[in-house]
Scaffold this motif. Structure first.
Motif, short mmCIF file in Angstrom:
data_model
loop_
_atom_site.label_atom_id
_atom_site.label_comp_id
_atom_site.label_asym_id
_atom_site.label_seq_id
_atom_site.Cartn_x
_atom_site.Cartn_y
_atom_site.Cartn_z
N ASP A 21 0.83 -1.21 0.00
CA ASP A 21 0.00 0.00 0.00
C ASP A 21 0.86 1.25 0.00
O ASP A 21 0.60 2.21 -0.74
N ALA A 22 1.90 1.26 0.83
CA ALA A 22 2.81 2.41 0.89
C ALA A 22 3.58 2.57 -0.42
O ALA A 22 3.78 3.69 -0.91
N ILE A 23 4.00 1.45 -1.00
CA ILE A 23 4.71 1.50 -2.29
C ILE A 23 3.78 2.09 -3.36
O ILE A 23 4.17 3.00 -4.10
N GLY A 24 2.56 1.59 -3.45
CA GLY A 24 1.61 2.10 -4.43
C GLY A 24 1.32 3.57 -4.25
O GLY A 24 1.27 4.35 -5.23
N ALA A 25 1.15 4.00 -3.00
CA ALA A 25 0.87 5.41 -2.73
C ALA A 25 2.05 6.29 -3.15
O ALA A 25 1.87 7.36 -3.74
N ARG A 26 3.26 5.84 -2.87
CA ARG A 26 4.45 6.63 -3.25
C ARG A 26 4.56 6.71 -4.77
O ARG A 26 4.78 7.77 -5.33
N LEU A 27 4.41 5.57 -5.45
CA LEU A 27 4.56 5.56 -6.91
C LEU A 27 3.51 6.41 -7.60
O LEU A 27 3.76 6.96 -8.67
N ALA A 28 2.34 6.55 -6.99
CA ALA A 28 1.28 7.37 -7.58
C ALA A 28 1.61 8.86 -7.49
O ALA A 28 1.01 9.67 -8.21
N ARG A 29 2.59 9.23 -6.65
CA ARG A 29 3.00 10.64 -6.52
C ARG A 29 4.24 10.97 -7.35
O ARG A 29 4.64 12.13 -7.44
N ASP A 87 12.01 12.69 -8.59
CA ASP A 87 11.13 12.19 -7.54
C ASP A 87 11.62 10.85 -7.01
O ASP A 87 11.35 10.50 -5.86
N LEU A 88 12.33 10.10 -7.86
CA LEU A 88 12.78 8.76 -7.49
C LEU A 88 14.03 8.42 -8.28
O LEU A 88 14.13 8.78 -9.46
N VAL A 89 14.98 7.75 -7.64
CA VAL A 89 16.17 7.22 -8.32
C VAL A 89 16.02 5.71 -8.36
O VAL A 89 15.84 5.06 -7.32
N ASP A 90 16.05 5.14 -9.56
CA ASP A 90 15.93 3.70 -9.79
C ASP A 90 17.31 3.17 -10.14
O ASP A 90 17.92 3.64 -11.11
N ARG A 107 22.68 13.72 -0.03
CA ARG A 107 23.22 15.06 -0.28
C ARG A 107 22.32 15.88 -1.18
O ARG A 107 22.12 17.08 -0.96
N LEU A 108 21.71 15.24 -2.18
CA LEU A 108 20.87 15.95 -3.15
C LEU A 108 19.42 16.10 -2.69
O LEU A 108 18.65 16.84 -3.32
N GLY A 109 19.03 15.40 -1.65
CA GLY A 109 17.65 15.49 -1.17
C GLY A 109 16.66 14.69 -2.00
O GLY A 109 15.50 15.06 -2.12
N VAL A 110 17.12 13.57 -2.55
CA VAL A 110 16.24 12.69 -3.33
C VAL A 110 15.20 12.09 -2.37
O VAL A 110 15.58 11.53 -1.34
N PRO A 111 13.91 12.19 -2.70
CA PRO A 111 12.89 11.69 -1.76
C PRO A 111 12.68 10.17 -1.77
O PRO A 111 12.19 9.62 -0.78
N ALA A 112 13.03 9.49 -2.87
CA ALA A 112 12.77 8.05 -2.95
C ALA A 112 13.88 7.35 -3.74
O ALA A 112 14.37 7.88 -4.74
N LEU A 113 14.22 6.15 -3.28
CA LEU A 113 15.29 5.35 -3.88
C LEU A 113 14.78 3.94 -4.07
O LEU A 113 14.22 3.33 -3.15
N TRP A 114 14.97 3.40 -5.28
CA TRP A 114 14.51 2.05 -5.61
C TRP A 114 15.71 1.25 -6.08
O TRP A 114 16.38 1.63 -7.04
N LEU A 115 15.98 0.13 -5.41
CA LEU A 115 17.06 -0.77 -5.79
C LEU A 115 16.43 -1.97 -6.48
O LEU A 115 15.67 -2.71 -5.87
N GLN A 116 16.75 -2.15 -7.75
CA GLN A 116 16.12 -3.19 -8.58
C GLN A 116 16.44 -4.60 -8.07
O GLN A 116 17.29 -4.78 -7.20
N ASP A 117 15.77 -5.58 -8.64
CA ASP A 117 16.01 -6.99 -8.31
C ASP A 117 17.50 -7.28 -8.25
O ASP A 117 18.24 -6.95 -9.18
N PHE A 134 12.45 7.38 1.16
CA PHE A 134 11.59 6.20 0.97
C PHE A 134 12.41 5.20 0.17
O PHE A 134 12.84 5.51 -0.95
N VAL A 135 12.65 4.00 0.70
CA VAL A 135 13.54 3.03 0.06
C VAL A 135 12.83 1.71 -0.18
O VAL A 135 12.16 1.18 0.71
N VAL A 136 13.00 1.19 -1.39
CA VAL A 136 12.57 -0.17 -1.74
C VAL A 136 13.80 -0.88 -2.29
O VAL A 136 14.53 -0.32 -3.11
#
Length: 154
Positions: A21-29, A87-90, A107-117, A134-136
């Protein structure tokens, strides 16, 4: 693309991904996604994921010092060169690079970070979370967007 369980769950060494739910809410923003390690080769997973995300309305920003363009877009050599904070670094880089990427994101103030499979660094992920990011970790961003029915924010 490797299939994973439906739950966000534990990714390793004390790091727990946010719930779906949290992942979906973040991705929708999210509107803009910097894809770190994006290849200009259509046969590479990073290219396919970025193309799929583009199809869902996300603005892709290629980041790779070895290429000039990907998906018809100019590539940047590093996160520091981006004209704006995404908004996100993948991340499509080897796990040993994650700690430095987390330093850059903090340092840059990135709000979300996604580390792939397969991209796993629990200590760095916890450090990013502690900094308010926000990290996945160890999940496919495009696959989760499709499974959750999420598109880019308008």
């Amino acid at each position: 693309v490797r299939r994973r369980s439906g739950a966000a769950g534990v990714s390793g060494a004390g790091f727990v991904n946010p719930g779906l739910d949290a992942i979906g809410a973040r991705l929708a923003r999210v509107r803009s996604i910097a894809v770190l390690g994006l290849s200009d080769s259509p046969g590479r997973p990073s290219y396919g994921v970025a193309l799929g995300l583009q199809g869902l309305g996300y603005r892709i920003v290629p980041v790779n010092p070895r290429i000039r363009h990907a998906l018809g877009l100019p590539a940047y050599a590093s996160l520091d060169e981006l004209p704006a904070v995404p908004d996100l670094v993948d991340v499509f880089r080897a796990s040993e690079h994650v700690a430095g990427i987390v330093d850059d994101c903090i340092r840059l103030g990135v709000p979300a970070l996604w580390l792939q499979d397969g991209v796993i660094d629990a200590a760095a992920a916890r450090r990013a979370q502690a900094a308010g990011i926000f990290v996945v970790m160890d999940r496919c961003l495009w696959r989760d967007c499709v499974q959750l029915g999420v598109r880019a924010a308008r």
